[in-house]
Motif scaffolding. Structure first.
Motif, PDB file in Angstrom:
ATOM      1  N   SER A   1       9.093  12.836   3.820  1.00 47.76           N
ATOM      2  CA  SER A   1       9.642  13.212   2.515  1.00 47.76           C
ATOM      3  C   SER A   1       9.729  12.025   1.561  1.00 47.76           C
ATOM      4  O   SER A   1       9.759  12.202   0.348  1.00 47.76           O
ATOM      5  CB  SER A   1      11.022  13.849   2.686  1.00 47.76           C
ATOM      6  OG  SER A   1      10.900  15.071   3.393  1.00 47.76           O
ATOM      7  N   ASN A   2       9.793  10.801   2.108  1.00 47.35           N
ATOM      8  CA  ASN A   2       9.788   9.623   1.227  1.00 47.35           C
ATOM      9  C   ASN A   2       8.565   9.669   0.316  1.00 47.35           C
ATOM     10  O   ASN A   2       8.646   9.378  -0.879  1.00 47.35           O
ATOM     11  CB  ASN A   2       9.684   8.328   2.043  1.00 47.35           C
ATOM     12  CG  ASN A   2      10.999   7.934   2.670  1.00 47.35           C
ATOM     13  OD1 ASN A   2      11.753   8.804   3.063  1.00 47.35           O
ATOM     14  ND2 ASN A   2      11.262   6.650   2.734  1.00 47.35           N
TER      15      ASN A   2
ATOM     16  N   VAL B   1       8.807  12.401  -2.364  1.00 45.54           N
ATOM     17  CA  VAL B   1       9.671  11.967  -3.474  1.00 45.54           C
ATOM     18  C   VAL B   1       8.899  11.015  -4.384  1.00 45.54           C
ATOM     19  O   VAL B   1       8.911  11.150  -5.611  1.00 45.54           O
ATOM     20  CB  VAL B   1      10.954  11.271  -2.932  1.00 45.54           C
ATOM     21  CG1 VAL B   1      11.722  10.605  -4.061  1.00 45.54           C
ATOM     22  CG2 VAL B   1      11.840  12.286  -2.210  1.00 45.54           C
TER      23      VAL B   1
ATOM     24  N   GLU C   1       7.202   9.072  15.152  1.00 42.84           N
ATOM     25  CA  GLU C   1       6.998   7.774  14.500  1.00 42.84           C
ATOM     26  C   GLU C   1       6.244   7.827  13.170  1.00 42.84           C
ATOM     27  O   GLU C   1       6.510   7.033  12.276  1.00 42.84           O
ATOM     28  CB  GLU C   1       6.269   6.841  15.454  1.00 42.84           C
ATOM     29  CG  GLU C   1       7.145   6.527  16.649  1.00 42.84           C
ATOM     30  CD  GLU C   1       6.588   5.417  17.496  1.00 42.84           C
ATOM     31  OE1 GLU C   1       5.395   5.114  17.354  1.00 42.84           O
ATOM     32  OE2 GLU C   1       7.363   4.873  18.285  1.00 42.84           O
TER      33      GLU C   1
ATOM     34  N   VAL D   1       6.514   9.691  10.745  1.00 49.80           N
ATOM     35  CA  VAL D   1       7.398   9.962   9.616  1.00 49.80           C
ATOM     36  C   VAL D   1       8.095   8.686   9.124  1.00 49.80           C
ATOM     37  O   VAL D   1       8.455   8.568   7.958  1.00 49.80           O
ATOM     38  CB  VAL D   1       8.432  11.053  10.002  1.00 49.80           C
ATOM     39  CG1 VAL D   1       9.416  11.312   8.878  1.00 49.80           C
ATOM     40  CG2 VAL D   1       7.712  12.341  10.395  1.00 49.80           C
ATOM     41  N   TYR D   2       8.233   7.719  10.045  1.00 52.69           N
ATOM     42  CA  TYR D   2       8.871   6.455   9.647  1.00 52.69           C
ATOM     43  C   TYR D   2       7.828   5.406   9.284  1.00 52.69           C
ATOM     44  O   TYR D   2       8.114   4.215   9.241  1.00 52.69           O
ATOM     45  CB  TYR D   2       9.760   5.936  10.782  1.00 52.69           C
ATOM     46  CG  TYR D   2      10.868   6.898  11.131  1.00 52.69           C
ATOM     47  CD1 TYR D   2      12.046   6.906  10.396  1.00 52.69           C
ATOM     48  CD2 TYR D   2      10.721   7.812  12.168  1.00 52.69           C
ATOM     49  CE1 TYR D   2      13.055   7.805  10.698  1.00 52.69           C
ATOM     50  CE2 TYR D   2      11.725   8.716  12.476  1.00 52.69           C
ATOM     51  CZ  TYR D   2      12.887   8.707  11.741  1.00 52.69           C
ATOM     52  OH  TYR D   2      13.875   9.599  12.029  1.00 52.69           O
TER      53      TYR D   2
ATOM     54  N   LEU E   1       6.564   3.584   7.135  1.00 53.22           N
ATOM     55  CA  LEU E   1       6.643   2.884   5.853  1.00 53.22           C
ATOM     56  C   LEU E   1       5.849   1.593   5.965  1.00 53.22           C
ATOM     57  O   LEU E   1       5.601   1.089   7.036  1.00 53.22           O
ATOM     58  CB  LEU E   1       8.101   2.551   5.523  1.00 53.22           C
ATOM     59  CG  LEU E   1       9.114   3.666   5.735  1.00 53.22           C
ATOM     60  CD1 LEU E   1      10.520   3.151   5.509  1.00 53.22           C
ATOM     61  CD2 LEU E   1       8.820   4.807   4.777  1.00 53.22           C
TER      62      LEU E   1
ATOM     63  N   ASN F   1       6.962  -1.120   4.545  1.00 56.87           N
ATOM     64  CA  ASN F   1       7.944  -2.198   4.509  1.00 56.87           C
ATOM     65  C   ASN F   1       9.321  -1.579   4.717  1.00 56.87           C
ATOM     66  O   ASN F   1       9.593  -0.491   4.217  1.00 56.87           O
ATOM     67  CB  ASN F   1       7.858  -2.850   3.119  1.00 56.87           C
ATOM     68  CG  ASN F   1       8.724  -4.079   3.015  1.00 56.87           C
ATOM     69  OD1 ASN F   1       9.893  -4.097   3.419  1.00 56.87           O
ATOM     70  ND2 ASN F   1       8.154  -5.132   2.469  1.00 56.87           N
ATOM     71  N   ILE F   2      10.165  -2.270   5.444  1.00 60.78           N
ATOM     72  CA  ILE F   2      11.473  -1.685   5.743  1.00 60.78           C
ATOM     73  C   ILE F   2      12.340  -1.558   4.480  1.00 60.78           C
ATOM     74  O   ILE F   2      13.266  -0.771   4.429  1.00 60.78           O
ATOM     75  CB  ILE F   2      12.202  -2.480   6.854  1.00 60.78           C
ATOM     76  CG1 ILE F   2      13.231  -1.571   7.543  1.00 60.78           C
ATOM     77  CG2 ILE F   2      12.857  -3.756   6.322  1.00 60.78           C
ATOM     78  CD1 ILE F   2      13.430  -1.816   9.000  1.00 60.78           C
ATOM     79  N   ASP F   3      12.001  -2.306   3.448  1.00 65.21           N
ATOM     80  CA  ASP F   3      12.773  -2.189   2.208  1.00 65.21           C
ATOM     81  C   ASP F   3      12.302  -1.034   1.329  1.00 65.21           C
ATOM     82  O   ASP F   3      12.811  -0.832   0.232  1.00 65.21           O
ATOM     83  CB  ASP F   3      12.733  -3.512   1.437  1.00 65.21           C
ATOM     84  CG  ASP F   3      13.437  -4.612   2.225  1.00 65.21           C
ATOM     85  OD1 ASP F   3      14.526  -4.331   2.769  1.00 65.21           O
ATOM     86  OD2 ASP F   3      12.885  -5.713   2.324  1.00 65.21           O
TER      87      ASP F   3
ATOM     88  N   GLY G   1      12.622   2.041   2.349  1.00 65.13           N
ATOM     89  CA  GLY G   1      13.379   3.184   2.850  1.00 65.13           C
ATOM     90  C   GLY G   1      14.003   3.972   1.706  1.00 65.13           C
ATOM     91  O   GLY G   1      13.934   3.570   0.548  1.00 65.13           O
ATOM     92  N   PHE G   2      14.611   5.088   2.041  1.00 67.37           N
ATOM     93  CA  PHE G   2      15.160   5.962   1.004  1.00 67.37           C
ATOM     94  C   PHE G   2      16.541   6.458   1.400  1.00 67.37           C
ATOM     95  O   PHE G   2      16.747   6.922   2.517  1.00 67.37           O
ATOM     96  CB  PHE G   2      14.220   7.149   0.790  1.00 67.37           C
ATOM     97  CG  PHE G   2      14.702   8.129  -0.247  1.00 67.37           C
ATOM     98  CD1 PHE G   2      14.539   7.868  -1.591  1.00 67.37           C
ATOM     99  CD2 PHE G   2      15.341   9.311   0.133  1.00 67.37           C
ATOM    100  CE1 PHE G   2      14.989   8.762  -2.556  1.00 67.37           C
ATOM    101  CE2 PHE G   2      15.796  10.211  -0.826  1.00 67.37           C
ATOM    102  CZ  PHE G   2      15.612   9.931  -2.172  1.00 67.37           C
ATOM    103  N   ILE G   3      17.482   6.351   0.496  1.00 67.15           N
ATOM    104  CA  ILE G   3      18.816   6.928   0.690  1.00 67.15           C
ATOM    105  C   ILE G   3      19.088   7.814  -0.527  1.00 67.15           C
ATOM    106  O   ILE G   3      19.010   7.343  -1.663  1.00 67.15           O
ATOM    107  CB  ILE G   3      19.892   5.824   0.779  1.00 67.15           C
ATOM    108  CG1 ILE G   3      19.608   4.914   1.982  1.00 67.15           C
ATOM    109  CG2 ILE G   3      21.289   6.442   0.898  1.00 67.15           C
ATOM    110  CD1 ILE G   3      20.457   3.653   2.011  1.00 67.15           C
TER     111      ILE G   3
ATOM    112  N   ILE H   1       7.409  -0.382  12.164  1.00 65.12           N
ATOM    113  CA  ILE H   1       7.214  -1.445  11.180  1.00 65.12           C
ATOM    114  C   ILE H   1       7.831  -2.785  11.576  1.00 65.12           C
ATOM    115  O   ILE H   1       7.607  -3.774  10.889  1.00 65.12           O
ATOM    116  CB  ILE H   1       7.768  -1.052   9.784  1.00 65.12           C
ATOM    117  CG1 ILE H   1       9.184  -0.514   9.899  1.00 65.12           C
ATOM    118  CG2 ILE H   1       6.860  -0.120   9.055  1.00 65.12           C
ATOM    119  CD1 ILE H   1       9.827  -0.378   8.547  1.00 65.12           C
TER     120      ILE H   1
ATOM    121  N   ALA I   1      15.660   3.975   6.970  1.00 64.09           N
ATOM    122  CA  ALA I   1      16.240   5.168   6.335  1.00 64.09           C
ATOM    123  C   ALA I   1      15.124   5.945   5.649  1.00 64.09           C
ATOM    124  O   ALA I   1      14.373   5.389   4.855  1.00 64.09           O
ATOM    125  CB  ALA I   1      17.291   4.755   5.313  1.00 64.09           C
TER     126      ALA I   1
END
Lengths: 315, 90
Positions: free
Chosen positions: A121-122, A125, A206, A208-209, A211, A213-215, A217-219, B10, B86
């Motif tokens: 979903s990231n 969006v 996995e 779905v995650y 990304l 870069n870990i930064d 992410g989405f909140i 990651i 997240a």
């Protein structure tokens, strides 16, 4: 019960006791049957509330196009309301979602723009935000940050549960947009001292995650950590096991995300039982299992179901 | 004390691709410090001066540690720590 139209019938869902799943007469579980909404999910409440707010604010006028990133249920709810109210709907949906969701969206006349599976979903969006810039005349309701989403639950879901269960001690729901937990949680906290507000968050495969870069992410903007008392991460295997248990013991045919919520609710029930405390634990049945039959979650071994759901957005 | 730590895709460039590594310590902070001695650089990807990084979630036996004692959450032998970025639901 009589209503003037389908839209008027959103909400007012039953709260059903679960004597076989509950550990004892002192620790009871209660299911809030949100699958009884017009399109079969809790998202009807938020979708209708967001549309009506946008109408009241003058953002939505007849003939407008609504744009929304969604993994399914919100899109289906919006599609129904848009059809009845005369809006066009464009949804941005990750490609790793069940075929039934696409079929329903097409039936209601929505256009689907698929976003890549990786990132879940990231990505949806992100893509929707780009499309919103390209089409400034479209109206993005944006369920992740729209206060009308959580307000729907503050105004309806919370009061309905409290009226039916004044002795409530725990409320358990899924964490996606966070709208259900923020709205219902805030309302219940204001009326029930010491209530526990418990989030069950799906833990996907996995991809779905995936990304970069870990930064990245989405909140969701709606999320306010202080409303919750506990947050559990529930793997697909546990969610499927509990979905089947809910059907076997209580006859309720629910979607997979509800299984994740049941898992967290049973954890809270076991804890209260062990500590010798009385508890009335209400949890959300988000939707029925119909839209997930094709995923394989309802047949074969748990290993098979776990493999089938790997990489899917099952909640 | 052996704590199992599950590493998200990651961050596996810090663990030679390993999905699961072992750490030791009495708290989450100690376990993460222990990981840093073998997987240089991983610590600052998970933690900053304020505690856990904003877009990182850490779960102790499936429970979000932000609702326990954050990075000072006590851990014991056999516990499973899961680190995840997240992501959006809904």
């Amino acid at each position: 019960m009589r209503f003037e139209s389908l839209l008027d019938s959103v909400g007012h869902t039953p709260l059903i006791g679960l004597p076989r799943l509950s550990p004892s007469a002192d620790v009871r579980l209660w299911a809030k049957m949100e699958d009884r909404n017009p399109t079969g999910s809790i998202k009807d409440r938020a979708a209708l509330r967001m549309i009506e707010q946008a109408e009241a604010d003058g953002l939505l006028r007849p003939g407008c196009t609504i744009l929304e990133p969604t993994s399914g249920n919100t899109g289906i709810s919006l599609a129904m309301a848009a059809r009845l109210k005369g809006y066009r709907l464009v949804v941005v949906m990750p490609e790793n979602t069940s075929v039934e969701r696409r079929q329903l969206l097409h039936m209601y006349g929505a256009s689907i723009h698929f976003s890549p599976a990786a990132g879940g979903s990231n990505e949806a969006v992100r893509v929707a935000k780009v499309m919103a810039e390209e089409h400034p005349d479209w109206v993005m309701l944006y369920q992740y940050g729209n206060p009308a989403n959580s307000l729907a639950h503050y105004e309806t879901t919370g009061p309905e549960i409290l009226a039916d269960l004044p002795t409530i001690t725990h409320f358990v729901a899924g964490l996606g947009t966070t709208g259900t937990l923020m709205g219902t949680g805030r309302f219940l906290r204001e009326h029930v001292p010491g209530i526990e507000i418990i989030a069950a968050e799906p833990r996907y495969g996995e991809v779905v995650y995936g990304l970069r870069n870990i930064d990245e992410g989405f909140i969701p903007e709606l999320y306010d950590e202080s409303v919750l008392t506990t947050r559990y991460s529930v793997a697909a295997r546990d969610a499927v096991r509990r979905t089947r248990e809910l059907l076997d013991l209580e006859g309720i045919f629910a979607g997979i995300s509800t299984g994740g919520i049941v898992h967290a609710a049973l954890g809270a029930a076991a804890k209260a039982h062990k500590e010798g405390r009385k508890a009335d634990i209400a949890f959300i049945v988000c939707d029925g299992g119909w839209k997930y039959l094709s995923t394989g979650a309802y047949e074969g071994t748990l290993d098979d179901a776990e493999d089938a759901l790997d990489g899917e957005l099952w909640a | 004390m052996a704590i199992e730590v599950r590493i998200p895709t990651i961050l596996r460039n810090y663990t030679d691709g390993a999905k699961i590594v072992e750490g030791s310590g009495a708290t989450l902070a100690e376990v993460l410090a222990d990981l840093e001695t073998r997987y240089t650089g991983i610590h600052e990807r998970i933690v900053d001066e304020a505690g856990l990084r904003r877009f990182v979630n850490v779960y102790l036996n499936d429970e979000d540690v932000r609702f326990l004692d954050g990075i000072n959450t006590a851990v014991s032998d056999g516990d499973v720590v899961t680190v995840l970025p997240a992501v959006a639901g809904g």
